[in-house]
Design a protein around this motif. Structure first.
Motif, PDB file in Angstrom:
ATOM      1  N   ALA A   1      15.217  36.389   8.560  1.00  0.00           N
ATOM      2  CA  ALA A   1      14.964  36.584   9.989  1.00  0.00           C
ATOM      3  C   ALA A   1      13.659  35.922  10.391  1.00  0.00           C
ATOM      4  CB  ALA A   1      14.895  38.079  10.314  1.00  0.00           C
ATOM      5  N   CYS A   2      13.530  35.658  11.679  1.00  0.00           N
ATOM      6  CA  CYS A   2      12.258  35.245  12.254  1.00  0.00           C
ATOM      7  C   CYS A   2      11.499  36.487  12.689  1.00  0.00           C
ATOM      8  CB  CYS A   2      12.468  34.340  13.460  1.00  0.00           C
ATOM      9  SG  CYS A   2      13.241  32.753  13.081  1.00  0.00           S
TER      10      CYS A   2
ATOM     11  N   HIS B   1      11.544  29.826  16.970  1.00  0.00           N
ATOM     12  CA  HIS B   1      11.925  28.641  16.199  1.00  0.00           C
ATOM     13  C   HIS B   1      12.775  29.048  15.000  1.00  0.00           C
ATOM     14  CE1 HIS B   1       8.026  27.746  18.222  1.00  0.00           C
ATOM     15  NE2 HIS B   1       8.815  26.818  18.725  1.00  0.00           N
ATOM     16  N   ALA B   2      14.070  29.081  15.215  1.00  0.00           N
ATOM     17  CA  ALA B   2      14.982  29.690  14.247  1.00  0.00           C
ATOM     18  C   ALA B   2      15.548  28.714  13.226  1.00  0.00           C
ATOM     19  CB  ALA B   2      16.131  30.380  14.974  1.00  0.00           C
ATOM     20  N   LEU B   3      15.495  27.418  13.489  1.00  0.00           N
ATOM     21  CA  LEU B   3      16.199  26.484  12.604  1.00  0.00           C
ATOM     22  C   LEU B   3      15.667  26.512  11.165  1.00  0.00           C
ATOM     23  CD1 LEU B   3      18.605  24.540  13.029  1.00  0.00           C
ATOM     24  CD2 LEU B   3      16.942  22.680  12.942  1.00  0.00           C
ATOM     25  N   PRO B   4      14.348  26.602  10.923  1.00  0.00           N
ATOM     26  CA  PRO B   4      13.905  26.707   9.524  1.00  0.00           C
ATOM     27  C   PRO B   4      14.505  27.906   8.803  1.00  0.00           C
ATOM     28  CG  PRO B   4      12.065  26.123  10.931  1.00  0.00           C
ATOM     29  CD  PRO B   4      13.201  26.470  11.848  1.00  0.00           C
ATOM     30  N   ALA B   5      14.577  29.053   9.488  1.00  0.00           N
ATOM     31  CA  ALA B   5      15.187  30.232   8.872  1.00  0.00           C
ATOM     32  C   ALA B   5      16.671  30.015   8.648  1.00  0.00           C
ATOM     33  CB  ALA B   5      14.953  31.461   9.753  1.00  0.00           C
ATOM     34  N   ARG B   6      17.314  29.332   9.569  1.00  0.00           N
ATOM     35  CA  ARG B   6      18.748  29.051   9.421  1.00  0.00           C
ATOM     36  C   ARG B   6      18.996  28.172   8.200  1.00  0.00           C
ATOM     37  NH1 ARG B   6      23.305  27.543  12.754  1.00  0.00           N
ATOM     38  NH2 ARG B   6      25.063  27.668  11.305  1.00  0.00           N
ATOM     39  N   LEU B   7      18.160  27.162   8.018  1.00  0.00           N
ATOM     40  CA  LEU B   7      18.300  26.294   6.842  1.00  0.00           C
ATOM     41  C   LEU B   7      18.135  27.098   5.553  1.00  0.00           C
ATOM     42  CD1 LEU B   7      16.329  23.152   8.047  1.00  0.00           C
ATOM     43  CD2 LEU B   7      18.791  23.285   7.637  1.00  0.00           C
TER      44      LEU B   7
ATOM     45  N   TRP C   1      23.879  33.685  -2.920  1.00  0.00           N
ATOM     46  CA  TRP C   1      23.376  34.945  -2.395  1.00  0.00           C
ATOM     47  C   TRP C   1      24.235  35.419  -1.229  1.00  0.00           C
ATOM     48  CZ3 TRP C   1      19.235  37.484  -4.589  1.00  0.00           C
ATOM     49  CH2 TRP C   1      18.444  36.752  -5.495  1.00  0.00           C
ATOM     50  N   GLN C   2      24.320  36.725  -1.057  1.00  0.00           N
ATOM     51  CA  GLN C   2      24.910  37.290   0.148  1.00  0.00           C
ATOM     52  C   GLN C   2      23.789  37.401   1.175  1.00  0.00           C
ATOM     53  OE1 GLN C   2      26.929  41.011  -0.373  1.00  0.00           O
ATOM     54  NE2 GLN C   2      27.563  41.156   1.766  1.00  0.00           N
ATOM     55  N   VAL C   3      23.936  36.732   2.299  1.00  0.00           N
ATOM     56  CA  VAL C   3      22.837  36.594   3.253  1.00  0.00           C
ATOM     57  C   VAL C   3      23.197  37.222   4.594  1.00  0.00           C
ATOM     58  CG1 VAL C   3      21.352  34.974   4.490  1.00  0.00           C
ATOM     59  CG2 VAL C   3      22.081  34.446   2.146  1.00  0.00           C
ATOM     60  N   ASP C   4      22.280  38.036   5.100  1.00  0.00           N
ATOM     61  CA  ASP C   4      22.355  38.522   6.474  1.00  0.00           C
ATOM     62  C   ASP C   4      21.319  37.740   7.272  1.00  0.00           C
ATOM     63  OD1 ASP C   4      24.251  40.732   6.061  1.00  0.00           O
ATOM     64  OD2 ASP C   4      22.635  41.577   4.849  1.00  0.00           O
ATOM     65  N   TYR C   5      21.789  36.808   8.092  1.00  0.00           N
ATOM     66  CA  TYR C   5      20.893  35.975   8.888  1.00  0.00           C
ATOM     67  C   TYR C   5      20.792  36.573  10.288  1.00  0.00           C
ATOM     68  CZ  TYR C   5      19.305  32.104  11.781  1.00  0.00           C
ATOM     69  OH  TYR C   5      18.624  31.336  12.695  1.00  0.00           O
ATOM     70  N   LEU C   6      19.579  36.944  10.713  1.00  0.00           N
ATOM     71  CA  LEU C   6      19.386  37.650  11.976  1.00  0.00           C
ATOM     72  C   LEU C   6      18.878  36.757  13.100  1.00  0.00           C
ATOM     73  CD1 LEU C   6      17.811  40.992  10.684  1.00  0.00           C
ATOM     74  CD2 LEU C   6      20.213  40.285  10.781  1.00  0.00           C
ATOM     75  N   GLY C   7      18.443  35.545  12.794  1.00  0.00           N
ATOM     76  CA  GLY C   7      18.057  34.606  13.839  1.00  0.00           C
ATOM     77  C   GLY C   7      16.646  34.788  14.344  1.00  0.00           C
ATOM     78  N   ALA C   8      16.443  34.371  15.609  1.00  0.00           N
ATOM     79  CA  ALA C   8      15.105  34.314  16.198  1.00  0.00           C
ATOM     80  C   ALA C   8      14.629  35.681  16.672  1.00  0.00           C
ATOM     81  CB  ALA C   8      15.112  33.339  17.378  1.00  0.00           C
ATOM     82  N   GLN C   9      13.310  35.798  16.780  1.00  0.00           N
ATOM     83  CA  GLN C   9      12.555  36.942  17.326  1.00  0.00           C
ATOM     84  C   GLN C   9      13.236  38.290  17.117  1.00  0.00           C
ATOM     85  OE1 GLN C   9      11.572  36.951  21.433  1.00  0.00           O
ATOM     86  NE2 GLN C   9      13.678  37.002  22.116  1.00  0.00           N
TER      87      GLN C   9
ATOM     88  N   SER D   1      10.381  34.271   8.595  1.00  0.00           N
ATOM     89  CA  SER D   1       9.924  32.941   8.986  1.00  0.00           C
ATOM     90  C   SER D   1       9.044  33.029  10.222  1.00  0.00           C
ATOM     91  CB  SER D   1      11.132  32.046   9.268  1.00  0.00           C
ATOM     92  OG  SER D   1      10.726  30.773   9.738  1.00  0.00           O
ATOM     93  N   GLY D   2       7.965  32.235  10.234  1.00  0.00           N
ATOM     94  CA  GLY D   2       7.085  32.155  11.403  1.00  0.00           C
ATOM     95  C   GLY D   2       6.473  30.776  11.502  1.00  0.00           C
TER      96      GLY D   2
END
Length: 379
Positions: free
Chosen positions: A122-123, A129-135, A145-153, A174-175
């Motif tokens: 998560a961010c 700026h979410a793309l680095p976390a998305r990558l 890995w099993q990933v829970d991606y939460l996105g920006a802010q 990520s920040g």
């Protein structure tokens, strides 16, 4: 103080702060060739060509991780550089990011069955700026890995709630902007209080990870590959017991960060009013120019506060140097920043750390400022 002619400068700022890195040893001439082609699609805002290019890169023998980081990631870094150089507008930058996001989605069918633990990516709150976390999330999925991606802010309270529901074994935060460090510290502390370790990454935490260590993160990585390699090497250490920010950062006891943050709106308002008296031309600005000038002053105060929080002058001086570069690229003289700094300094007479940072900021602007007289502050 003269406004930068862009409606979303913070968005571009985050892009620039992801500096262009040397070519990855995982990349090769083929990766660069596909990155060049993807750049053409990105500039044309052509999502279909971008998706085809990703598919073709995989068929040409590039592994999915290389496509993610050395093709898509390389193009996104170039987007930041081109925006800062005034060769792309904010609208162009947003369109480019959307194309790259679609290109990442094309890789969704190329994932192994999860065989490792569960990771939340998560961010930190207020970080757009979410793309680095998305990558990173996609790289971890590729590695099993099993990933829970939460996105920006992601607000900290919701992040903690998700961890409890999902049963994550590690959280990756990520920040990109240093102004997010105080909320990042709160998030790190809150997650660790659940017994889950935290890895952080992104420009906000310093190119050497200094702010990650200062804020008590359990691990830091400079990029997605480094983060994935660290997680593959073994479990992160068990978090230490809950703690308070003032215990971690004893310099906060002087309350300069607290007071500057509390007075931020007033500092900006007073500085803007004083600028009108000091620089009569500002009175002739359009409403849009006046709004942007106020935003510039707000950003200066935010970065000053962040530097006070971590007691690191580089947070403030790097921001001012970046601002000078962008102003220069847009034909605005960098010395326009100096009157605002002078007026802030006058309002912070009882704040020695803040005034020291402002003095460092003036020095950092030196290489960008042409030799010309600047009006002295009003008594």
């Amino acid at each position: 103080m003269t406004a930068v002619p862009a409606p979303d400068r913070e968005h571009g700022r985050g892009r620039l702060l992801v500096r262009v890195r040397p070519a990855s040893p995982h990349g090769d001439g083929r990766a660069r060739e596909h990155a060049d082609k993807l750049w053409t699609a990105v500039r044309a805002a052509d999502v279909y060509s971008a998706a085809d290019l990703v598919t073709n890169a995989l068929r040409a023998g590039l592994d999915a991780e290389t496509v993610l980081l050395d093709v898509i990631g390389a193009v996104q870094r170039k987007v930041g550089v081109e925006w800062a150089a005034n060769r792309m507008s904010v609208a162009d930058e947003h369109a480019a990011t959307a194309v790259n996001d679609r290109a990442i989605a094309t890789l969704s069918a190329h994932r192994p069955t999860p065989a490792r633990g569960r990771v939340t990516v998560a961010c930190v709150d207020k970080e757009w700026h979410a793309l680095p976390a998305r990558l990173l999330a996609e790289v971890l999925r590729l590695r099993g890995w099993q990933v829970d991606y939460l996105g920006a802010q992601v607000p900290t309270v919701h992040l903690v709630g998700q961890i409890h529901r999902a049963g994550s074994t590690v959280v990756c935060l990520s920040g990109s902007l240093s102004t997010r460090l105080p909320v990042a510290h709160a998030a790190i502390t809150a997650v660790q209080a659940t017994g889950v370790p935290v890895m952080v990454g992104g420009r906000a935490f310093g190119v050497d990870g200094r702010h990650a260590r200062l804020l008590g993160a359990d691990a830091w990585a400079s990029d997605a590959r480094g983060a994935a390699d660290r997680l593959a090497a073994g479990p992160l250490p068990v978090p230490r017991p809950p703690h308070q920010a003032v215990d971690d950062l004893p310099h906060l006891a002087d309350r300069e960060y607290t007071m500057v943050t509390r007075w931020a709106r007033g500092l900006v308002r007073r500085t803007f009013q004083d600028l009108e008296q000091r620089l009569p031309t500002l009175r002739d600005y359009t409403d849009e120019q006046r709004g942007r000038t106020a935003e510039d002053l707000g950003q200066i105060v935010e970065f000053l506060a962040a530097a006070l929080y971590v007691d690191d002058a580089d947070v403030f001086t790097d921001f001012l140097a970046w601002t000078a570069e962008v102003l220069t690229a847009r034909g605005v003289p960098a010395h326009a920043v100096l009157p605002g700094l002078d007026l802030l300094d006058g309002q912070l007479r009882g704040f020695p750390r803040a005034r020291g940072l402002i003095a460092d900021g003036r020095e950092a602007l030196g290489p960008f400022v042409r030799t010309r007289p600047v009006p002295a502050p009003a008594p």
